[in-house]
Design a protein around this motif. Structure first.
Motif, PDB file in Angstrom:
ATOM      1  N   PRO A 232      -6.438  -8.536 -21.359  1.00 23.50           N
ATOM      2  CA  PRO A 232      -6.705  -9.002 -20.066  1.00 23.50           C
ATOM      3  C   PRO A 232      -6.627 -10.572 -20.178  1.00 23.50           C
ATOM      4  CG  PRO A 232      -8.835  -8.341 -20.797  1.00 23.50           C
ATOM      5  CD  PRO A 232      -7.997  -7.909 -21.797  1.00 23.50           C
ATOM      6  N   THR A 233      -5.355 -10.970 -20.619  1.00 28.91           N
ATOM      7  CA  THR A 233      -4.952 -12.379 -20.927  1.00 28.91           C
ATOM      8  C   THR A 233      -3.924 -12.885 -20.024  1.00 28.91           C
ATOM      9  OG1 THR A 233      -3.629 -11.866 -22.951  1.00 28.91           O
ATOM     10  CG2 THR A 233      -5.941 -12.349 -23.591  1.00 28.91           C
ATOM     11  N   ARG A 234      -4.114 -14.231 -20.031  1.00 25.35           N
ATOM     12  CA  ARG A 234      -2.936 -14.744 -19.206  1.00 25.35           C
ATOM     13  C   ARG A 234      -1.377 -14.408 -19.786  1.00 25.35           C
ATOM     14  NH1 ARG A 234      -4.690 -17.162 -14.819  1.00 25.35           N
ATOM     15  NH2 ARG A 234      -6.894 -17.784 -14.907  1.00 25.35           N
TER      16      ARG A 234
ATOM     17  N   THR B 162      -5.151  -9.077 -13.318  1.00 20.21           N
ATOM     18  CA  THR B 162      -5.421 -10.095 -12.475  1.00 20.21           C
ATOM     19  C   THR B 162      -7.010  -9.890 -12.004  1.00 20.21           C
ATOM     20  OG1 THR B 162      -3.095  -9.912 -11.637  1.00 20.21           O
ATOM     21  CG2 THR B 162      -4.862 -10.983 -10.305  1.00 20.21           C
ATOM     22  N   MET B 163      -7.365  -8.791 -11.818  1.00 19.52           N
ATOM     23  CA  MET B 163      -9.047  -8.712 -11.346  1.00 19.52           C
ATOM     24  C   MET B 163      -9.775  -9.023 -12.233  1.00 19.52           C
ATOM     25  SD  MET B 163      -8.795  -4.970  -9.319  1.00 19.52           S
ATOM     26  CE  MET B 163     -10.442  -4.760  -9.258  1.00 19.52           C
ATOM     27  N   LYS B 164      -9.492  -8.908 -13.553  1.00 19.63           N
ATOM     28  CA  LYS B 164     -10.128  -8.962 -14.928  1.00 19.63           C
ATOM     29  C   LYS B 164     -10.401 -10.637 -15.005  1.00 19.63           C
ATOM     30  CE  LYS B 164     -13.086  -7.458 -18.144  1.00 19.63           C
ATOM     31  NZ  LYS B 164     -13.965  -6.511 -17.854  1.00 19.63           N
ATOM     32  N   LEU B 165      -9.193 -11.340 -14.840  1.00 19.16           N
ATOM     33  CA  LEU B 165      -9.268 -12.818 -14.772  1.00 19.16           C
ATOM     34  C   LEU B 165     -10.130 -13.422 -13.824  1.00 19.16           C
ATOM     35  CD1 LEU B 165      -5.413 -13.545 -16.096  1.00 19.16           C
ATOM     36  CD2 LEU B 165      -7.382 -13.500 -17.541  1.00 19.16           C
ATOM     37  N   ASP B 166      -9.980 -12.746 -12.484  1.00 19.01           N
ATOM     38  CA  ASP B 166     -10.828 -13.276 -11.528  1.00 19.01           C
ATOM     39  C   ASP B 166     -11.955 -12.951 -11.736  1.00 19.01           C
ATOM     40  OD1 ASP B 166      -8.142 -14.035 -10.294  1.00 19.01           O
ATOM     41  OD2 ASP B 166      -8.297 -12.366  -8.948  1.00 19.01           O
ATOM     42  N   GLU B 167     -12.291 -12.026 -12.282  1.00 21.74           N
ATOM     43  CA  GLU B 167     -13.779 -11.711 -12.501  1.00 21.74           C
ATOM     44  C   GLU B 167     -14.424 -12.723 -13.602  1.00 21.74           C
ATOM     45  OE1 GLU B 167     -16.543  -8.034 -14.274  1.00 21.74           O
ATOM     46  OE2 GLU B 167     -14.707  -7.758 -13.769  1.00 21.74           O
ATOM     47  N   ASN B 168     -13.645 -12.935 -14.735  1.00 20.77           N
ATOM     48  CA  ASN B 168     -13.994 -13.826 -15.768  1.00 20.77           C
ATOM     49  C   ASN B 168     -13.773 -15.309 -15.127  1.00 20.77           C
ATOM     50  OD1 ASN B 168     -13.957 -11.685 -17.728  1.00 20.77           O
ATOM     51  ND2 ASN B 168     -11.922 -12.210 -18.333  1.00 20.77           N
ATOM     52  N   GLU B 169     -13.352 -15.834 -14.459  1.00 27.27           N
ATOM     53  CA  GLU B 169     -13.288 -17.091 -13.736  1.00 27.27           C
ATOM     54  C   GLU B 169     -14.299 -17.240 -12.912  1.00 27.27           C
ATOM     55  OE1 GLU B 169     -10.336 -19.880 -10.986  1.00 27.27           O
ATOM     56  OE2 GLU B 169      -9.801 -18.008 -11.432  1.00 27.27           O
TER      57      GLU B 169
END
Length: 227
Positions: A8-10, A187-194
């Motif tokens: 889950p990386t950009r 996308t969901m994982k990045l939003d969660e990390n943010e």
């Protein structure tokens, strides 16, 4: 949930988005190719049906003429008449590309240009039915070559259509949905990390403010002088 493990990386998200764009474009191109192949295939099938009926009727008529010729001639005379052919036919083959399918194209030429050279015998001791049979077979030669060309083309195009159909289905039902699911997961994982990072930052800020407030409150405690 993602169909398989993805990072889950950009960077992975960017790569998957490019992959999805390419897959969608390839899916459209393959569908267009499949539709065009089907259109040309159906045209060849209709032409093949008409040619086959014509060739089969011509062969039946030629066989009938041969039977009539044999009934009016002796076996020895018929064999001698057809023993040494006078005309020769040379077949040339090449290919033509149709939607990435190499279909055959046949051309033929005769040793001489005289149309009467198809008769390898004299007309004095032979039947006119034999002449009709030989002439009908000579006239059928171009149609027979075209029929062979079309039937082989239909086989090759049918195989290519099936292969293209499998690719379209694989893109439409497997690759594109899986890539979209992976993009949604990242996308969901990045939003969660943010959100987690924002919560941690807010917590650290609150802790720093509390600590700073505690220190300042301790510093401003008034000192009572003794009288």
């Amino acid at each position: 949930m993602a169909a398989k493990h993805v990072n889950p990386t950009r960077m992975e998200l960017t790569r998957l988005k490019k992959k999805l764009t390419t897959a969608v474009r390839g899916h459209k191109l393959l569908k267009d190719k499949r539709d065009e192949l089907m259109r040309q295939f159906l045209e060849l099938v209709r032409e093949n049906k008409a040619l086959r009926e014509k060739v089969e009727a011509g062969i039946a008529a030629a066989n009938q003429n041969f039977v009539l010729a044999r009934s009016g001639m002796t076996d020895e005379a018929l064999n001698v008449a057809l023993m040494a052919p006078k005309q020769e036919v040379y077949l040339e083959s090449e290919t033509r590309n149709v939607m990435s399918v190499e279909i055959p194209v046949f051309h033929y030429k005769t040793r001489t240009s005289d149309a009467n050279d198809i008769y390898s015998y004299g007309f004095a001791f032979t039947s006119s039915d034999l002449d009709d049979a030989v002439k009908s077979l000579a006239d059928l030669l171009p149609d027979m070559l075209r029929l062979a060309e079309i039937e082989k083309s239909c086989q090759l195009m049918a195989a290519e259509i099936e292969k293209t159909r499998r690719r379209v289905n694989a893109l439409e039902h497997v690759m594109i949905p899986e890539t979209r699911e992976n993009i949604r997961y990242i996308t969901m994982k990045l939003d969660e990390n943010e959100r987690s990072s924002q919560v941690r930052l807010m917590k650290v800020k609150d802790m720093m403010l509390e600590e700073a407030h505690h220190y300042s409150a301790r510093e401003v405690v008034p000192v009572v002088e003794e009288v």
